[in-house]
Enzyme design. Structure first.
Site, short mmCIF file in Angstrom:
data_model
loop_
_atom_site.label_atom_id
_atom_site.label_comp_id
_atom_site.label_asym_id
_atom_site.label_seq_id
_atom_site.Cartn_x
_atom_site.Cartn_y
_atom_site.Cartn_z
N ASP A 1 0.87 -1.17 0.00
CA ASP A 1 0.00 0.00 0.00
C ASP A 1 0.91 1.22 0.00
O ASP A 1 2.13 1.11 0.19
CB ASP A 1 -0.89 -0.04 1.24
CG ASP A 1 -1.86 1.13 1.30
OD1 ASP A 1 -2.31 1.58 0.24
OD2 ASP A 1 -2.15 1.59 2.43
N ASP B 1 -0.04 4.93 1.45
CA ASP B 1 -0.13 5.76 2.66
C ASP B 1 0.14 4.93 3.91
O ASP B 1 -0.45 3.88 4.13
CB ASP B 1 -1.52 6.39 2.76
CG ASP B 1 -1.73 7.47 1.72
OD1 ASP B 1 -0.90 8.39 1.65
OD2 ASP B 1 -2.71 7.38 0.96
N ALA C 1 -17.68 14.86 5.78
CA ALA C 1 -16.83 16.04 5.61
C ALA C 1 -15.36 15.62 5.45
O ALA C 1 -14.65 16.11 4.55
CB ALA C 1 -16.98 16.99 6.79
N VAL D 1 -12.92 15.85 2.05
CA VAL D 1 -11.59 16.46 2.03
C VAL D 1 -10.63 15.60 1.22
O VAL D 1 -9.80 16.10 0.46
CB VAL D 1 -11.08 16.68 3.47
CG1 VAL D 1 -9.59 17.01 3.46
CG2 VAL D 1 -11.86 17.79 4.16
N HIS D 2 -10.77 14.28 1.39
CA HIS D 2 -9.96 13.35 0.60
C HIS D 2 -10.38 13.35 -0.86
O HIS D 2 -9.55 13.49 -1.78
CB HIS D 2 -10.09 11.93 1.16
CG HIS D 2 -9.33 11.70 2.43
ND1 HIS D 2 -7.99 11.39 2.46
CD2 HIS D 2 -9.73 11.74 3.73
CE1 HIS D 2 -7.60 11.23 3.71
NE2 HIS D 2 -8.63 11.44 4.50
N ASP E 1 -1.49 -0.78 6.09
CA ASP E 1 -1.79 -0.33 7.45
C ASP E 1 -3.21 -0.62 7.90
O ASP E 1 -3.50 -0.62 9.09
CB ASP E 1 -1.55 1.18 7.56
CG ASP E 1 -2.53 1.98 6.71
OD1 ASP E 1 -3.52 2.51 7.27
OD2 ASP E 1 -2.33 2.06 5.50
#
Length: 513
Positions: free
Chosen positions: A87, A89, A234, A238-239, A371
Site C-alpha cells: 500500500d 499511505d 466532511a 476532504v480526501h 496499514d
C-alpha cells in the site's frame, strides 16, 4: 534461582496475548504455585502477600523489547516469498504528526462552509493526546468507546463528546457491558457500532468529540447520528476533493518523513530477485510526488506493477471493474482494454481476479503490506491466500511504554496479585477474605496506572485491562506479521523465517514447570 524461573506468556495480561506477550520472569514454584492442601488453608495471607512482594522486587527486570522487531502471528518464511506488494499511505509513505492537524483543520472548515455548522466550531482544536485508533463509535447513542475482542465495553473508556460517561450509566444503557454480534456488524455497516480503524482516524475522532462537546456545552439539540455522518462525510470529502492531497504535495517536507531506508529496502528486494508492486487507493499524481520525494527520479523502475485508485477493499473482492491505463504526461486514462500489466506503466482501478490472471502471482508466494486491517489485509489473507503484513506505527510508542522500569514492575506485580487472589479463593479459608478487598483495590490502581501510561482516556491500542482489544483480534486474524515501520525488514535477511510464539492455552501447563 534459574531452575525455578519460567518465561510466562501472560495470556490476558501482557500488551497483547496475540503474539505480543513479553517475558516476565517469576520463580514459579515458590511464588505462583498453589494447591488446596490443608497447610495452605491455614496460611497467614497477609504474611504471604508481604513475602511475595519482597521476592518479586528482588527479581531482575525483563529485558527491553526492540521497537524495530517484526512480530509474528503466523509462521512466515521469507525464502518462499517471491513477490512483495505495498500500500502507499502509511506503508511506503510515512507522515509526520502535522498531517493530523491538517486533516482536522480541513474537516473542521468543511463542516462550517459546506454543512452550515456554527462558526464557533472553527475555534475547536485538535488534541493529539485524546484518542487512539481502533475505537468504536455507537452511532445511535453518540458514544465513543474501547472494546475488547469479546465485544465487551471497557468501563472507564466511554466518552460522550470529551467527557467520560460513568460506569453506572454505561451499564444501564447497554444492560451490562456486552455488545451483541448484530450490533457489531462492522464489515457491512449494518449495525450501529462503527470502528474508527484507519490511520487518519484520530483527527476524525477528535473532531467528532469536539463538535458533540460544543453542542452539549451550548445546549444545542443534536442527533448524534447526524453528527457522526456529517463529520465522516466532511472528512471523506476532504480526501475526495483532492484538497488534502494538494496541501501535502505543496509542503512535502512539512508532512512527509523522508527516510532513506525505504530506498535501501526496495533496492535490496530487487537485487534479491523479488517482484514488487503497489496497489493503493491514492491517485498517481499524489503517489508520484511522494515517491519522487522519498526515492528519487527513477522510483517507478523499482516496481513491476503500479495500480492507483484501486478502490480497496472492492479491488480484492469484486471482479467487475477492469484496469485502465493511465498516462502520467496527459493525466488521462485510456479507453482500450488492458490485457497485460506491463512494467513502467501506471494502471487505475482494476480487480484482483484480473491482476492475478495477468501477473501469475498466486497464493503464499505473495506478501502484501499495508496499514488498514480491513481495506488492505482482510481479503488478501482470507480470500486470496496471500501472506500479509501490518504496518502499525503506534507500536513504537507502545513498546517505549512497555520498556519503562515502572511499567515492567507494575505488570509483574499485577500478575502476582491476580495469582494470589486465585490462591486465596481455592484455599477456601476465611483468613484471606479481608485481604481480597485490598487486593482488588490494588489491582484496580495498577490497571488504571497502566492504562494511563499509554493514553489517559483509552489506554493501549492493543489491550483492555486484561483482554486484547477488538483491533488486536482483527490484527491477529488478518496479519501474518506486524511491525512499527516497513523498514524493520532491513534487520532480517530475505530468507528469514518468522516464528510465532507458542502461547499457553488456559488448560495447558506452562512448558517449564
Amino acid at each position: 534461582m534459574a531452575a525455578n524461573k519460567i518465561r510466562v506468556s501472560l495470556r490476558g495480561i501482557s500488551l497483547c496475548k496475540l503474539k505480543f506477550n513479553y517475558p516476565l520472569y517469576f520463580p514459579f514454584r515458590h511464588i505462583c504455585q498453589f494447591s488446596t492442601n490443608s497447610h495452605i488453608r491455614s496460611k497467614d495471607w497477609a504474611k504471604v502477600y508481604n513475602e511475595r512482594k519482597e521476592k518479586i522486587k528482588a527479581l531482575p527486570l525483563p529485558r527491553n523489547i526492540n521497537p524495530t522487531t517484526i512480530f509474528a502471528n503466523n509462521e512466515v518464511r521469507l525464502a518462499n516469498i517471491q513477490v512483495y506488494g505495498f500500500d502507499y499511505d502509511y506503508t511506503l509513505a510515512t507522515y509526520k504528526p502535522e498531517l493530523y492537524h491538517l486533516l482536522y483543520k480541513l474537516g473542521r472548515e468543511m463542516l462550517v462552509t459546506k454543512y452550515t455548522y456554527p462558526d464557533e466550531i472553527l475555534d475547536c482544536e485538535f488534541n493529539p493526546n485524546f484518542a487512539v485508533r481502533g475505537l468504536i463509535y455507537d452511532v445511535r447513542k453518540g458514544l465513543l468507546m474501547k472494546m475488547d475482542s469479546y465485544h465487551n465495553i471497557q468501563l472507564g473508556t466511554v466518552y460522550r463528546g470529551c467527557q467520560p460517561v460513568n460506569d453506572e450509566e454505561v451499564i444501564t444503557l447497554y444492560e451490562g457491558t456486552h455488545v451483541s454480534l448484530d450490533d457489531m456488524s462492522i464489515f457491512n455497516n449494518t449495525g450501529p457500532m462503527f470502528q474508527l480503524v484507519d490511520l487518519f482516524a484520530p483527527p476524525e475522532i477528535c473532531l467528532m468529540a469536539n463538535v458533540t462537546e460544543f453542542f452539549i456545552t451550548n445546549n444545542i439539540p443534536y442527533d448524534p447520528e447526524y453528527v457522526f455522518h456529517d463529520v465522516r462525510t466532511a472528512v471523506q470529502n476532504v480526501h475526495d476533493s483532492g484538497e488534502f492531497h494538494q496541501k501535502i504535495m505543496e509542503n512535502l517536507e512539512t508532512y512527509m518523513v523522508k527516510d532513506d531506508k525505504i530506498r535501501k529496502l526496495m533496492d535490496r528486494l530487487v537485487e534479491s530477485g523479488k517482484k514488487l508492486f503497489i496497489i493503493t487507493n491514492s491517485g498517481f499524481p499524489f503517489v508520484e510526488a511522494g515517491m519522487h520525494y522519498m526515492l528519487g527520479d527513477n522510483w517507478a523502475e523499482l516496481f513491476d506493477v503500479i495500480v492507483c485508485r484501486a478502490r480497496k477493499p472492492k479491488f480484492f473482492n469484486q471482479d467487475t471493474r477492469p484496469f485502465r491505463l493511465y498516462d502520467p504526461a496527459t493525466k488521462e486514462e485510456t479507453w482500450d482494454r488492458v490485457r497485460n500489466l506491463m512494467r513502467g506503466k501506471v494502471y487505475m482501478q482494476g480487480n484482483f481476479k484480473s491482476f492475478q490472471h495477468m501477473t501469475g502471482w498466486y497464493g503464499s508466494k505473495v506478501i502484501y503490506l499495508g496499514d488498514h486491517v480491513y481495506t488492505d489485509l482482510r481479503d488478501p489473507s482470507l480470500k486470496q491466500g496471500w501472506r500479509t503484513g501490518a504496518i502499525v506505527p503506534e507500536l513504537w510508542n507502545e513498546i517505549e511504554v512497555i520498556n519503562t522500569d515502572e511499567c515492567k514492575k507494575k505488570v509483574r506485580w499485577l500478575v502476582a496479585i491476580e495469582q494470589l487472589l486465585e490462591e486465596i479463593q481455592i484455599a477456601g479459608s476465611d483468613d484471606g477474605q479481608d485481604l481480597i478487598q485490598q487486593l482488588l483495590e490494588e489491582r484496580n490502581e495498577l490497571r488504571l496506572f497502566l492504562k494511563s501510561a499509554y493514553n489517559k482516556q483509552f489506554g493501549s491500542l492493543f489491550r483492555t485491562f486484561h483482554n486484547p482489544t477488538y483491533y488486536s483480534r482483527r490484527l491477529a486474524r488478518y496479519a501474518d506479521i506486524y511491525m512499527s515501520n516497513l523498514t524493520n525488514f532491513l534487520q532480517y535477511s530475505v530468507d528469514h523465517t518468522f516464528y510465532p510464539r507458542r502461547t499457553a492455552l488456559p488448560h495447558e501447563p506452562y512448558p517449564f514447570t
